[in-house]
Scaffold this active site. Structure first.
Site, PDB file in Angstrom:
ATOM      1  CB  ALA A  81       6.260  -0.254  -6.954  1.00 28.00           C
ATOM      2  CB  CYS A  82       2.008   0.222  -3.330  1.00 31.55           C
ATOM      3  SG  CYS A  82       0.643   0.887  -2.821  1.00 31.55           S
TER       4      CYS A  82
END
Length: 157
Positions: A27-28
């Protein structure tokens, strides 16, 4: 030679203790700042704000440049602060919980939502100790956010 972007996954450790690699997600925009010393200090908040600023791209800024996705900080319950600002008593620290309610911006709908939350709490055997209105600053949000901004209140059980 082009580096394989999936090489990082080759170094994921095996399952051990509470860690299970099956729960790994890519995930960012996540930063975690914590301490194991169990002491609440402003230094931890300063580090968290530094991390949040480094994730500015996480803000998902909308077309009006003043509307984002609400990225922020999660802290432990500020017991001393709540005791100063609340108009109802609290049990000793560790014996109550606080939640945030995003409520409709209409008096009748807000009352119904609060009643619903209080009914849910009662069904779970919890007593609602009281509510605190969360101060808002609508003048600093963009028009898109302002158009849908809810009322916010904390409820204590």
């Amino acid at each position: 030679m082009v580096k394989n972007p999936f090489d990082a996954y080759a170094s994921i450790p095996q399952a051990q203790g509470l860690y299970d690699p099956a729960h790994e997600k890519d995930a960012c925009g996540l930063a975690v700042v914590a301490t194991l010393r169990q002491e609440a200090t402003h230094g931890i908040v300063r580090h968290a704000l530094t991390a949040l600023r480094a994730l500015e791209h996480r803000g998902a800024v909308g077309a009006d440049a003043g509307t984002g996705d609400g990225a922020g900080l999660l802290t432990q319950i500020p017991d001393a602060f709540f005791r100063e600002v609340l108009d109802f008593p609290l049990p000793e620290p560790g014996h109550y919980a606080v939640g945030i309610a995003f409520l409709p911006d209409d008096d009748a709908d807000e009352a119904a939502a609060r009643e619903g939350l209080e009914s849910l709490a009662a069904a779970e055997g919890l007593d609602v100790l009281g509510w605190r209105e969360v101060p808002r600053r609508p003048e600093i949000v963009g028009p898109m956010a302002h158009a849908t901004m809810p009322r916010m209140a904390q409820f204590f059980v």
